[in-house]
Write a protein that holds these residues in place. Structure first.
Motif, short mmCIF file in Angstrom:
data_model
loop_
_atom_site.label_atom_id
_atom_site.label_comp_id
_atom_site.label_asym_id
_atom_site.label_seq_id
_atom_site.Cartn_x
_atom_site.Cartn_y
_atom_site.Cartn_z
N GLU A 41 0.83 -1.21 0.00
CA GLU A 41 0.00 0.00 0.00
C GLU A 41 0.86 1.26 0.00
O GLU A 41 0.59 2.22 -0.73
N ILE A 42 1.91 1.26 0.81
CA ILE A 42 2.79 2.43 0.87
C ILE A 42 3.57 2.58 -0.44
O ILE A 42 3.69 3.68 -0.98
N ALA A 43 4.09 1.49 -0.95
CA ALA A 43 4.81 1.54 -2.23
C ALA A 43 3.90 2.05 -3.34
O ALA A 43 4.31 2.89 -4.17
N ASP A 44 2.66 1.59 -3.36
CA ASP A 44 1.70 2.05 -4.36
C ASP A 44 1.44 3.54 -4.23
O ASP A 44 1.31 4.26 -5.23
N SER A 45 1.34 4.02 -2.99
CA SER A 45 1.07 5.44 -2.75
C SER A 45 2.20 6.32 -3.27
O SER A 45 1.96 7.36 -3.89
N ALA A 47 4.31 5.55 -5.64
CA ALA A 47 4.26 5.47 -7.11
C ALA A 47 3.17 6.37 -7.67
O ALA A 47 3.38 7.09 -8.66
N THR A 48 1.99 6.35 -7.06
CA THR A 48 0.88 7.17 -7.53
C THR A 48 1.21 8.65 -7.48
O THR A 48 0.91 9.42 -8.41
N ASP A 49 1.84 9.08 -6.40
CA ASP A 49 2.19 10.49 -6.23
C ASP A 49 3.17 10.97 -7.29
O ASP A 49 3.22 12.17 -7.60
N LEU A 50 3.97 10.06 -7.84
CA LEU A 50 4.94 10.45 -8.87
C LEU A 50 4.25 10.77 -10.19
O LEU A 50 4.79 11.53 -11.01
N GLY A 51 3.10 10.16 -10.43
CA GLY A 51 2.38 10.42 -11.67
C GLY A 51 3.06 9.90 -12.92
O GLY A 51 2.84 10.43 -14.01
N LEU A 52 3.87 8.85 -12.79
CA LEU A 52 4.57 8.28 -13.93
C LEU A 52 3.71 7.25 -14.65
O LEU A 52 2.84 6.61 -14.04
N HIS A 53 3.97 7.07 -15.92
CA HIS A 53 3.32 6.00 -16.67
C HIS A 53 3.79 4.66 -16.12
O HIS A 53 4.91 4.53 -15.60
N ASP A 54 2.95 3.66 -16.22
CA ASP A 54 3.26 2.34 -15.65
C ASP A 54 4.57 1.76 -16.16
O ASP A 54 5.20 0.95 -15.47
N ASP A 55 5.00 2.15 -17.36
CA ASP A 55 6.23 1.56 -17.88
C ASP A 55 7.48 2.17 -17.25
O ASP A 55 8.59 1.72 -17.52
N ARG A 56 7.30 3.19 -16.38
CA ARG A 56 8.46 3.81 -15.72
C ARG A 56 8.47 3.59 -14.21
O ARG A 56 9.40 4.06 -13.55
N VAL A 57 7.51 2.89 -13.67
CA VAL A 57 7.48 2.74 -12.21
C VAL A 57 6.98 1.35 -11.84
O VAL A 57 6.12 0.77 -12.52
N GLN A 58 7.55 0.81 -10.74
CA GLN A 58 7.20 -0.53 -10.26
C GLN A 58 7.15 -0.50 -8.73
O GLN A 58 8.19 -0.64 -8.07
#
Length: 236
Positions: A41-45, A47-58
């Protein structure tokens, strides 16, 4: 702004006080990121805050005290992005305050696991990929306490010193490769959350998280390619 366009950077401890600031700085410089935290949940949060496309964040939930989990994380990063250019160890924590002759030795066991064992398992898992990269980088954020231990922080200082020794040994293992391993030293880190909570507080011995993020971005860049096994102070 340091150009890290296309670099793949894994961040251990991405959900801590420093992690989101570093992730934002590296993302702005063009890096793709694998964000590891014990909590999905924290990792997802983050990632979401960065606003990157899925191909740039994991975003990735990882227990770095589990060797298999650390190895699986490294494999997952390489499978998604095709390579790994850097690993940052931003895992932190503190216990201390009691005298050396009477503090609970369980505090040292806790800090060794948190600050040293996670480092050992992460660097062993990522070592093959970092040595294959033309831009392999490892960064440890450490504390001045490792070199100036005090009576009431013996457990913390000892664990930090062990982490630094491991990192310098890692740097030696990179000697015949393009990879590097370096240490950034602070007294303490001033996070955005701390400033929001008490904006009136002056912290002259603290390093702003943003300054630390800039230093990390530099050490991940080609400009720092000749720096290996260095202990860089970023504090007053």
């Amino acid at each position: 702004m340091t150009d890290l366009d296309g670099r793949v950077i894994a961040i251990a401890g991405a959900g801590g006080g420093l992690g989101p600031v570093v992730a934002k700085r590296l993302a702005e410089a063009g890096a793709s990121l694998s964000l590891a935290d014990r909590s999905q949940e924290i990792a997802d949060s983050v990632a979401t805050d960065l606003g990157l496309h899925d191909d740039r964040v994991q975003p990735h939930a990882v227990d770095l005290l589990d060797e298999s989990a650390a190895n699986e994380w490294a494999t997952a990063v390489e499978q998604k992005f095709g390579r790994i250019d850097a690993l940052l160890h931003l895992v932190g924590g503190y216990r201390g305050g009691d005298p050396i002759h009477s503090f609970d030795l369980a505090d040292y066991d806790f800090l060794h696991a948190l600050l040293v064992r996670t480092l050992q398992l992460a660097t062993r898992a990522f070592h093959p990929a970092l040595t294959k990269s033309d831009h392999g980088r490892f960064l440890l954020v450490s504390s001045a306490a490792a070199q100036t231990p005090e009576n009431t922080n013996a457990a913390y200082a000892s664990a930090k010193a062990a982490a630094e020794a491991w990192t310098l040994a890692l740097a030696d293992s990179f000697a015949d490769t393009p990879a590097t391993a370096n240490i950034i030293v602070v007294n303490a880190i001033e996070t955005p959350g701390m400033r929001e909570e008490s904006p009136e507080t002056d912290r002259p011995t603290f390093t702003p998280a943003e300054d630390l993020a800039d230093a990390i971005a530099f050490l991940c860049s080609d400009s720092a390619a000749r720096m290996n096994g260095q202990r860089l102070s970023l504090h007053p």
